[in-house]
Every structure is written in C-alpha cells, then in structure tokens.
Write a protein that holds these residues in place. Sequence first.
Motif, PDB file in Angstrom:
ATOM      1  N   THR A   1      45.997  27.566  23.894  1.00  0.00           N
ATOM      2  CA  THR A   1      45.897  28.120  22.540  1.00  0.00           C
ATOM      3  C   THR A   1      46.880  29.268  22.336  1.00  0.00           C
ATOM      4  O   THR A   1      47.523  29.374  21.290  1.00  0.00           O
TER       5      THR A   1
ATOM      6  N   CYS B   1      37.734  26.663  17.207  1.00  0.00           N
ATOM      7  CA  CYS B   1      37.824  25.350  17.857  1.00  0.00           C
ATOM      8  C   CYS B   1      36.484  24.934  18.462  1.00  0.00           C
ATOM      9  O   CYS B   1      36.100  23.759  18.403  1.00  0.00           O
TER      10      CYS B   1
ATOM     11  N   ILE C   1      44.789  22.347  15.303  1.00  0.00           N
ATOM     12  CA  ILE C   1      44.715  23.710  15.851  1.00  0.00           C
ATOM     13  C   ILE C   1      45.883  24.545  15.342  1.00  0.00           C
ATOM     14  O   ILE C   1      45.719  25.714  14.972  1.00  0.00           O
TER      15      ILE C   1
END
Length: 262
Positions: free
Chosen positions: A75, A111, A124
């Motif tokens: 991420t 998420c 994302i």
Amino acid sequence: MVLNNKEVSNRIRNIRLNLGLTMEEFGNQLNTSKGAVNNWEKEKSLPNKERLKKIAELGNMSVNELLYGSFAIFTLNLVNEVKKEIMNERKIKLKLTNGGKRISNDVISICEEKGLSYENISEIKNIIRQVILDEISEGNYTVDSRFATSKKHIEDYFRKYLASDKEHVINDNALKDSVNCFFEIDIPIEDMDFMTVYMRNIYYYEDSNGYPINSKETYISFLKDRIEYSKKKINDKDVSSMEKSAFEIILKIDTKTLKEIQ
C-alpha cells in the motif's frame, strides 16, 4: 504496479537463509539448479509462476506477499506511485510526512472495510488518489496534516499562523525567503523549524545580520553553523549543565535534520 526486483530477490534469499539451505539445496527443492537460484538472488531473473508459488509456500506467505511484500509495504508503494502521478498531472510538489505512512494506514483501514487486497490494485489506487486530492483541496500540507504542496499554500498557512500573534508585524521578505527555503527541502515542515528560519531572516533584513536562509543550500549552511555553535557551548566550562542539556538536544535534532536533507 511495477515489481521491485531487488525486493523480490531479497525476499527469496531470506526465505532460503531462514530455511538454512544452500543455493544448491534450495534449487533441489524447486527442481532447478544452483545457478538459477543465484540468478534470482542477483536480480538477473525471476522464478516462473510454479516456482514462485512453491517458494511462497516455503516462506509461509502468499505469492503476492513474495512479489510485493506485506500489504502495508504494498500500500505504501502505491501511495508513492499515485503521489508521483498527481505531481506530474498538476505540476505541483507534494511532501508526505513519514514517507506517506499516515495515508497508507488510512487506506489500509478502508481496504479492510471493503475487503480489498493485492488483486484490487486499480480500486486501491483510486482510493489513494481521492484521499490525496481531498487533502489538497482542504489545504492540508504541513506536518500536522500531511502535505506541503505549493509555495502559496505554505505561505498562506504561515501567514495565518503569524497573524495569530496580533503584536507581530509580518516581515514579507523574511516570510518569502523562509517559504522558498522549505519548499526546496523534501522533508515535512515543522512549525518550530519554520519559525526558527523566519526569525533568523528577520534579523538579516532588520539588522543585516548573517545571511538570508532562502534555499536548501543556505539552510544546510545554517544547520552546520548551529551544529558547530552547539558543540562549542557543550564543551564550554562556563556554560551551566541545564544550558548544555538544551544545546545537546539542539545538536541531536540539527544533526538528524542535516542527514535527512543532504
């Protein structure tokens, strides 16, 4: 998302070492040669899909974790990827505190709520983009929020900050020099650091004392000068222990900052 071959190679090597295997022994478990393992660990090539799956199993992780690292690392890399995209699109400069970790943590929470994982890269990235754009639209760019986006945003923030002291008359030249200085430095802007530079610039314009701090280069010179001054005070027998402690703190902070920006 582009694979970081170096990180993948390091993860493969760590799995092998954690198993206590030589390259040859590791290769035997994967029905391949010592040379192939060496190529993986030297970033010369990557295993095929079948071997990636087997290596992931040996490392007690998923194939995605093997390729991209933990979901937190995955991420964070996406945050910095989206950051660069927005910078190129808008022709602005973004400074993410802690290298984007705050935003990454927010996105991870989203998420988890939505049940998104490695396979949902596009979704994302869209979430990250929206979070960043929301921050920009709200004018958030300091260390207490997340960003330093443009000279105007920095100046507007600190002009408002200075105006909160009704007895202070803002020195426009000192303010603009301070803004120029911190815009060149790729680290989050602390209010205290900005005020130190701003006050030093006021002394320059009002008393012609020293030099203006208006760039990364002059800020580095300022830090080096203050580091040497702190060292002298720490070694001065006439300075009290309390004052020495204060200079030791300043020395530690300035040394750390200098290392970050050089």
